[in-house]
Enzyme design. Sequence first.
Site, PDB file in Angstrom:
ATOM      1  N   CYS A 140       0.824  -1.216   0.000  1.00  0.00           N
ATOM      2  CA  CYS A 140       0.000   0.000   0.000  1.00  0.00           C
ATOM      3  C   CYS A 140       0.857   1.265   0.000  1.00  0.00           C
ATOM      4  CB  CYS A 140      -0.937  -0.012   1.204  1.00  0.00           C
ATOM      5  SG  CYS A 140      -0.128  -0.492   2.751  1.00  0.00           S
ATOM      6  N   HIS A 220      -2.360   5.629   6.188  1.00  0.00           N
ATOM      7  CA  HIS A 220      -0.988   6.081   6.430  1.00  0.00           C
ATOM      8  C   HIS A 220      -0.926   7.545   6.003  1.00  0.00           C
ATOM      9  CE1 HIS A 220       0.120   1.820   6.539  1.00  0.00           C
ATOM     10  NE2 HIS A 220      -0.233   1.660   5.280  1.00  0.00           N
TER      11      HIS A 220
END
Length: 339
Positions: A140, A220
């Site tokens: 990711c 994130h």
Amino acid sequence: MIKVAVNGYGTIGKRVADAVAAQPDMEIVGVSKTRPNAEAFVAQERGYPLYIADIKKKPAFEAGGIAVAGQIEEMLKQADVVVDATPGGVGAKNRPMYEKLGVKAVFQGGEKHEVAGFSFNAHCNYAGAVGRQFVRVVSCNTTGLCRLINMMDREYGVSKVWATMVRRGADPGDVKKGPVDAVVLNPVTIPSHHGPDLQTVLPHIEIVTFAMIVPTTFMHMHVMHIRLRSAPVRERIIELIRAHPRMGLVRSSTGITSTAELKEFAMDLGRQRSDIWENCIFEESVAVDGDDFYCFQAIHQEADVVVENVDAIRAMAGAVRDPEESIRITNEALGFIPI
Ligand code: NAD
């Protein structure tokens, strides 16, 4: 129709299955679970035939009211492409089974580059995946880095990148992981593995990455500093982000300055599971200074790789050769409403 199996119906696998099922040129022939749980119920509810690794566990599934279609090998025999979304390291163990059955396989970022020998990002190297038997969709964080760095490289040429990843501690459903009350340098050494991982896709990019994990579950946050070969223009960068099918501009007028508000926004927009498949670049953070470019980008760890898996399948099947065309089909099928 491209026949797709999903081996490992967890956080990534269940999303990939739904994204594949939504595509006009793909169908799900089965998904797999190792034990009966809530996700197995969801698979049944969605109508995906459920296969299991160990047939001895069939009675445990059936006792829970979950029908078992057979063993994983039977699922693989029906598939053109299997998406292996098992936990990191298990994919490498599964590879000989895929080889034996002659099925193409997409691996995830928890596996090493060597599992496939080709690490994938649709915008960066789609053509290289056309017709391949094995492809690995990068993690990711690396996916988020690839998209932005590649866009800037094409426009201005990238001289060097410094990127700090503030990573979520666990996925929302993961009750056993932390940290609960700490910022953990992960790893404490510099650089982190993310830079070398990006270079498996974009080998010419010089990059240093720093990483830590924090007590949050949704997204994130990347602190980006990119030195370019020619001076960037802020308005042009905003234009590029707006036009990019896998980038979202978090407009200043939304007042959003956090991942929590982004999640709320995605839910309000009606995104399934509040998933955000694109990089979320905060408009107000986009800044230039001479040859340097800075921004904050948020990355939804459970979602950004999902659309890349769909494009990887299409490339490997040789169904569509133009990356932009595949990306368009994938996005359209998911009903992307820009953030
Ligand atoms: P997960 O634990 O949520 O799901 C894995 C699934 O695989 C589970 O349903 C598990 O029961 C099943 N499984 C375990 N062993 C199996 C086996 N031998 N055969 C078949 N199924 C098996 O994991 P995840 O978070 O979805 O991660 C999967 C992969 O995707 C990993 O490589 C990971 O690094 C990568 N990835 C995860 C994220 C994320 O945020 N979760 C993001 C990007 C990439």
